[in-house]
Design an enzyme around this catalytic site. Structure first.
Site, PDB file in Angstrom:
ATOM      1  N   ASP A  95      34.639  45.037  35.235  1.00  0.00           N
ATOM      2  CA  ASP A  95      35.963  44.798  35.723  1.00  0.00           C
ATOM      3  C   ASP A  95      36.250  43.807  34.347  1.00  0.00           C
ATOM      4  OD1 ASP A  95      38.277  43.848  37.231  1.00  0.00           O
ATOM      5  OD2 ASP A  95      37.147  42.341  37.622  1.00  0.00           O
ATOM      6  N   ASP A 130      39.353  40.913  34.519  1.00  0.00           N
ATOM      7  CA  ASP A 130      39.712  39.427  34.967  1.00  0.00           C
ATOM      8  C   ASP A 130      38.745  39.269  35.790  1.00  0.00           C
ATOM      9  OD1 ASP A 130      41.786  39.867  33.274  1.00  0.00           O
ATOM     10  OD2 ASP A 130      43.174  40.396  34.963  1.00  0.00           O
ATOM     11  N   ASP A 189      40.247  34.434  35.558  1.00  0.00           N
ATOM     12  CA  ASP A 189      41.234  35.035  36.308  1.00  0.00           C
ATOM     13  C   ASP A 189      42.402  34.036  36.959  1.00  0.00           C
ATOM     14  OD1 ASP A 189      42.773  37.043  37.527  1.00  0.00           O
ATOM     15  OD2 ASP A 189      40.968  37.408  38.998  1.00  0.00           O
ATOM     16  N   GLN A 198      45.953  46.073  36.230  1.00  0.00           N
ATOM     17  CA  GLN A 198      46.896  45.342  35.363  1.00  0.00           C
ATOM     18  C   GLN A 198      48.266  45.582  36.079  1.00  0.00           C
ATOM     19  OE1 GLN A 198      45.900  43.134  33.228  1.00  0.00           O
ATOM     20  NE2 GLN A 198      43.886  43.344  33.586  1.00  0.00           N
ATOM     21  N   SER A 199      48.299  44.989  37.378  1.00  0.00           N
ATOM     22  CA  SER A 199      49.562  45.291  38.154  1.00  0.00           C
ATOM     23  C   SER A 199      50.601  44.419  37.598  1.00  0.00           C
ATOM     24  CB  SER A 199      49.440  45.161  39.549  1.00  0.00           C
ATOM     25  OG  SER A 199      49.245  43.851  39.855  1.00  0.00           O
ATOM     26  N   CYS A 236      45.104  50.330  35.137  1.00  0.00           N
ATOM     27  CA  CYS A 236      46.140  50.898  36.066  1.00  0.00           C
ATOM     28  C   CYS A 236      47.243  49.819  35.902  1.00  0.00           C
ATOM     29  CB  CYS A 236      45.682  50.987  37.455  1.00  0.00           C
ATOM     30  SG  CYS A 236      46.857  51.353  38.461  1.00  0.00           S
ATOM     31  N   HIS A 260      49.839  49.964  37.696  1.00  0.00           N
ATOM     32  CA  HIS A 260      50.710  50.125  38.847  1.00  0.00           C
ATOM     33  C   HIS A 260      50.765  49.106  40.035  1.00  0.00           C
ATOM     34  CE1 HIS A 260      49.777  54.414  37.350  1.00  0.00           C
ATOM     35  NE2 HIS A 260      51.206  54.507  37.169  1.00  0.00           N
ATOM     36  N   ARG A 308      37.050  45.477  45.589  1.00  0.00           N
ATOM     37  CA  ARG A 308      37.838  46.701  45.355  1.00  0.00           C
ATOM     38  C   ARG A 308      37.125  47.364  44.092  1.00  0.00           C
ATOM     39  NH1 ARG A 308      44.100  44.783  44.722  1.00  0.00           N
ATOM     40  NH2 ARG A 308      43.125  43.562  43.403  1.00  0.00           N
TER      41      ARG A 308
END
Length: 188
Positions: free
Chosen positions: A7, A9, A15, A52-53, A89, A91, A129
């Site tokens: 992962d 962040d 983060d 990366q929403s 991602c 989204h 997640r």
């Protein structure tokens, strides 16, 4: 191929609940870049899988994301390390994609790109997640106690974490674990 999926962040860099939106905000966690270099020097290919929403929310654009990654690559290079690929991602949660962790879409993309199955490939993240997405693709789960993972310091993991999740103080401790364990035997 010796592959590890990280992962970003909270695992590699600091983060923020306000999202990391610029190269100036992207700051490596202590020892993280050296840890990636140690893994590389031990023959491991490192890939990043990251939600990366902030892109989908309009908080930053792809040029800013690329600039953050350019900074990461430059700093890694100074330590003799590298990241082989970055999958992300863009989204938001309500877009219903398959690539947003905890769904395994990013991991499926990684498997396809590298032409391998992910069974037993270590996945390292600072949150549930990250590990759920990796485990859904067959990965071996590793939690670091940085970023969101700090909430689990000095307490047992909830049952919601995948069985067999290994816990490490940070990415450097994970790298120590990874490079010191015996290499898997080839299947005959």
């Amino acid at each position: 191929m010796k592959l590890v999926i990280l992962d970003r962040d909270g695992t590699i860099n600091v983060d923020s609940d306000q999202y990391i939106k610029s190269p100036q905000e992207w700051q490596p966690l202590p020892g993280a870049l050296e840890a990636i270099a140690r893994m590389n020097h031990a023959g491991w290919h490192v890939v990043i899988a990251s939600n990366q929403s902030g892109l989908g929310r309009g908080l930053f654009d792809v040029a800013s994301l690329n600039a953050m990654h350019a900074k990461m690559h430059k700093l890694l290079s100074a330590h003799g390390g590298r990241v082989d690929a970055i999958f992300y991602c863009p989204h938001t949660a309500d877009e219903g994609c398959n690539c947003r962790k905890p769904l395994p879409g990013l991991f499926e993309q990684i498997a396809e790109r590298f032409g391998i199955e992910l069974k037993g490939v270590p996945v390292v993240g600072d949150g549930l997640r990250d590990l759920q997405a990796g485990v859904a693709a067959g990965c071996e789960p590793h939690l670091v106690l940085t970023g969101k993972g700090e909430a689990y310091r000095d307490r047992p993991l909830p049952d919601t974490f995948p069985p067999g999740t290994r816990v490490h103080a940070d990415l450097a401790a994970f790298a120590d674990y990874l490079v010191s364990r015996p290499a898997p035997r080839p299947v005959a």
